[in-house]
Design an enzyme around this catalytic site. Structure first.
Site, PDB file in Angstrom:
ATOM      1  N   ASP A  44     101.417  -3.834  -4.592  1.00 27.93           N
ATOM      2  CA  ASP A  44     100.289  -3.986  -3.675  1.00 27.93           C
ATOM      3  C   ASP A  44      99.756  -2.588  -3.350  1.00 27.93           C
ATOM      4  O   ASP A  44     100.537  -1.672  -3.045  1.00 27.93           O
ATOM      5  CB  ASP A  44     100.746  -4.695  -2.399  1.00 27.93           C
ATOM      6  CG  ASP A  44      99.567  -5.096  -1.533  1.00 27.93           C
ATOM      7  OD1 ASP A  44      99.016  -6.170  -1.771  1.00 27.93           O
ATOM      8  OD2 ASP A  44      99.211  -4.312  -0.633  1.00 27.93           O
ATOM      9  N   ILE A  45      98.420  -2.422  -3.443  1.00 28.35           N
ATOM     10  CA  ILE A  45      97.821  -1.135  -3.092  1.00 28.35           C
ATOM     11  C   ILE A  45      97.901  -0.974  -1.576  1.00 28.35           C
ATOM     12  O   ILE A  45      97.433  -1.828  -0.826  1.00 28.35           O
ATOM     13  CB  ILE A  45      96.368  -1.044  -3.568  1.00 28.35           C
ATOM     14  CG1 ILE A  45      96.302  -1.190  -5.099  1.00 28.35           C
ATOM     15  CG2 ILE A  45      95.745   0.279  -3.143  1.00 28.35           C
ATOM     16  CD1 ILE A  45      94.897  -1.144  -5.656  1.00 28.35           C
ATOM     17  N   ASN A  57      88.558  -0.074   1.449  1.00 30.61           N
ATOM     18  CA  ASN A  57      87.274  -0.755   1.271  1.00 30.61           C
ATOM     19  C   ASN A  57      86.354  -0.504   2.458  1.00 30.61           C
ATOM     20  O   ASN A  57      85.150  -0.268   2.287  1.00 30.61           O
ATOM     21  CB  ASN A  57      87.496  -2.258   1.099  1.00 30.61           C
ATOM     22  CG  ASN A  57      87.627  -2.649  -0.353  1.00 30.61           C
ATOM     23  OD1 ASN A  57      87.166  -1.940  -1.244  1.00 30.61           O
ATOM     24  ND2 ASN A  57      88.251  -3.777  -0.613  1.00 30.61           N
ATOM     25  N   HIS A  64      82.888  -1.491  -1.068  1.00 32.80           N
ATOM     26  CA  HIS A  64      83.505  -2.364  -2.067  1.00 32.80           C
ATOM     27  C   HIS A  64      83.301  -1.880  -3.497  1.00 32.80           C
ATOM     28  O   HIS A  64      84.134  -2.148  -4.370  1.00 32.80           O
ATOM     29  CB  HIS A  64      82.960  -3.786  -1.910  1.00 32.80           C
ATOM     30  CG  HIS A  64      83.465  -4.473  -0.676  1.00 32.80           C
ATOM     31  ND1 HIS A  64      84.719  -4.994  -0.580  1.00 32.80           N
ATOM     32  CD2 HIS A  64      82.896  -4.686   0.542  1.00 32.80           C
ATOM     33  CE1 HIS A  64      84.920  -5.528   0.604  1.00 32.80           C
ATOM     34  NE2 HIS A  64      83.814  -5.353   1.323  1.00 32.80           N
ATOM     35  N   ASP A  80      86.310  -1.486  -6.005  1.00 31.09           N
ATOM     36  CA  ASP A  80      86.414  -2.031  -7.362  1.00 31.09           C
ATOM     37  C   ASP A  80      86.810  -0.955  -8.358  1.00 31.09           C
ATOM     38  O   ASP A  80      87.639  -1.179  -9.252  1.00 31.09           O
ATOM     39  CB  ASP A  80      85.086  -2.664  -7.781  1.00 31.09           C
ATOM     40  CG  ASP A  80      84.810  -3.965  -7.042  1.00 31.09           C
ATOM     41  OD1 ASP A  80      83.669  -4.452  -7.131  1.00 31.09           O
ATOM     42  OD2 ASP A  80      85.734  -4.492  -6.394  1.00 31.09           O
ATOM     43  N   GLU A  82      94.238  -7.106  -4.254  1.00 27.85           N
ATOM     44  CA  GLU A  82      94.753  -5.782  -4.613  1.00 27.85           C
ATOM     45  C   GLU A  82      96.212  -5.843  -5.053  1.00 27.85           C
ATOM     46  O   GLU A  82      96.896  -4.821  -5.085  1.00 27.85           O
ATOM     47  CB  GLU A  82      94.608  -4.831  -3.412  1.00 27.85           C
ATOM     48  CG  GLU A  82      95.532  -5.127  -2.240  1.00 27.85           C
ATOM     49  CD  GLU A  82      94.926  -6.119  -1.251  1.00 27.85           C
ATOM     50  OE1 GLU A  82      95.374  -6.152  -0.099  1.00 27.85           O
ATOM     51  OE2 GLU A  82      93.995  -6.866  -1.637  1.00 27.85           O
ATOM     52  N   ARG A 105     108.233   4.699 -12.166  1.00 29.24           N
ATOM     53  CA  ARG A 105     107.263   5.328 -13.068  1.00 29.24           C
ATOM     54  C   ARG A 105     105.841   4.874 -12.725  1.00 29.24           C
ATOM     55  O   ARG A 105     104.899   5.665 -12.745  1.00 29.24           O
ATOM     56  CB  ARG A 105     107.600   4.961 -14.515  1.00 29.24           C
ATOM     57  CG  ARG A 105     106.736   5.677 -15.554  1.00 29.24           C
ATOM     58  CD  ARG A 105     107.248   5.379 -16.942  1.00 29.24           C
ATOM     59  NE  ARG A 105     107.103   3.955 -17.253  1.00 29.24           N
ATOM     60  CZ  ARG A 105     107.683   3.385 -18.286  1.00 29.24           C
ATOM     61  NH1 ARG A 105     108.484   4.079 -19.075  1.00 29.24           N
ATOM     62  NH2 ARG A 105     107.498   2.100 -18.518  1.00 29.24           N
TER      63      ARG A 105
END
Length: 386
Positions: free
Chosen positions: A254-255, A262, A267, A271, A297, A317
């Site tokens: 998850d970012i 955002n 947005h 993206d 995300e 990694r």
């Protein structure tokens, strides 16, 4: 005076009439093919994607309410509300699309919706208990919602069967139109120009078909595999591992603070960030597994059995690869650049097990990584791994 035509003129007139009639037939047949291909893109693929989302959304709701019951945190409650809105939108899409070929209406109306309503009532009662301060009572039935999830598995299986019926109907119509086109080609095979035009059109249709297949299995924004491709791959690997005894490993990513990103940069920038992160993840995984966009995300990496590197090593990694992108995120302190949190889980499938066990374990590990400060790898409890 009566006009007489020579034999050559008659042959020419017949050829011109045949060319005109078969050209009209050819145009109509290929229009049918294109129309059916468009129906696959505009109806069959969207409704199959929407229906396959129901079970995941319900599971996300259950996990969010369970997390809120345990921690009483606003983040879990916000996640539940967001998932609830997504579920409502998904049901609306299914209803709208299914009006064109009402295969799912009875199943959605009589089975899916009543069960979803029961689940939402249960979740609402849990939230009410927490808000009323009765945490002990809420925790006493924290796992009761899994009964509804288990009941929905049968509904989900029936929905997938209906999805197959929709796809098969669309494919059958496309094949019928294609057969008409083949007759056209057979009739005009002696007319060189029309044969050439037919070949060119057939070539274009084949490319369109390949594009449809690619679009149905890849995420439109990032270009990596989509959720549908991931689910199908996991299904196959689960069945194979059940027979071979292999261990499956799943990474959920998850970012971190992506909503803030955002809100800060817009947005379009969001993206672009998703594209770069997806590309970095895919390159970091390489031949060790499959990278897919899991939703929003969130990304998933399904590692092939007997992978050369340990799952945690691959996850680390990936985390480093995203950091090396140096995507600025000034509102995300103290790091001030985009990072990811990663949950790792391993599972040895058994005939009595379910692949959602692996997904839930990875999701819980991801939740732990988030709670521990983000930008880190968390390894879940390995299950059935000898």
């Amino acid at each position: 005076m009566k006009t007489k035509f020579s034999l050559l003129q008659r042959y020419l007139l017949i050829s011109l009439m045949a060319l005109f009639l078969t050209s009209v037939w050819s145009y109509s047949a290929f229009q049918d093919i294109e129309q059916e291909n468009r129906r696959i893109v505009e109806e069959a693929i969207p409704i199959s994607n929407a229906a396959s989302e129901l079970f995941r959304l319900l599971l996300d709701q259950e996990l969010s309410v369970r997390g809120y019951t345990y921690n009483q945190d606003t983040q879990s409650l916000e996640q539940y509300e967001a998932t609830k809105q997504s579920l409502e939108e998904t049901i609306r899409i299914i209803r709208e699309l299914d009006e064109r070929h009402p295969i799912m209406q009875e199943l959605i109306q009589d089975e899916a919706l009543p069960l979803i309503q029961k689940m939402e009532a249960f979740h609402a009662s849990q939230i009410e208990l927490i808000e009323a301060g009765d945490v002990i009572a809420a925790n006493a039935r924290r796992y009761s919602g899994i009964d509804y999830i288990n009941q929905f598995r049968d509904v989900d299986a029936a929905l997938r069967e209906d999805i197959d019926n929709i796809i098969q109907q669309a494919t059958l119509r496309s094949e019928t139109a294609s057969n008409s086109a083949k007759w056209v080609i057979f009739i005009v095979v002696g007319i060189a120009l029309l044969l050439l035009m037919t070949f060119m059109h057939t070539f274009r249709l084949e490319r369109s078909k390949q594009a449809l297949i690619h679009r149905s299995l890849h995420d439109a924004l990032t270009g990596i595999w989509n959720r549908r491709a991931f689910d199908e791959k996991l299904e196959r690997m689960w069945d194979e591992a059940t027979d071979t005894g292999d261990v499956l490993a799943l990474l959920l990513l998850d970012i971190d603070a992506f909503k803030t990103y955002n809100d800060t940069y817009g947005h379009l920038a969001g993206d672009a960030c998703l594209e770069r992160v997806a590309n970095a993840i895919d390159k970091a995984v390489g031949e060790d597994g499959m990278t897919a966009r899991y939703g929003g995300e969130e990304f998933a990496v399904l590692l092939r059995p007997r992978h050369a590197r340990q799952p945690k090593e691959i996850a680390e990694r990936i985390r480093q690869a995203v950091l090396k992108l140096n995507i600025a995120h000034e509102m995300y302190t103290p790091l001030r650049k985009v990072s990811v949190s990663i949950g790792v889980a391993e599972h040895a499938p058994t005939p009595s097990g379910d692949k959602t066990d692996l997904i839930e374990a990875a999701d819980q590990a991801l939740y732990q990584a988030k709670q521990s400060g983000r930008n880190r790898v968390s390894v879940g409890q390995a299950t059935n791994v000898g």
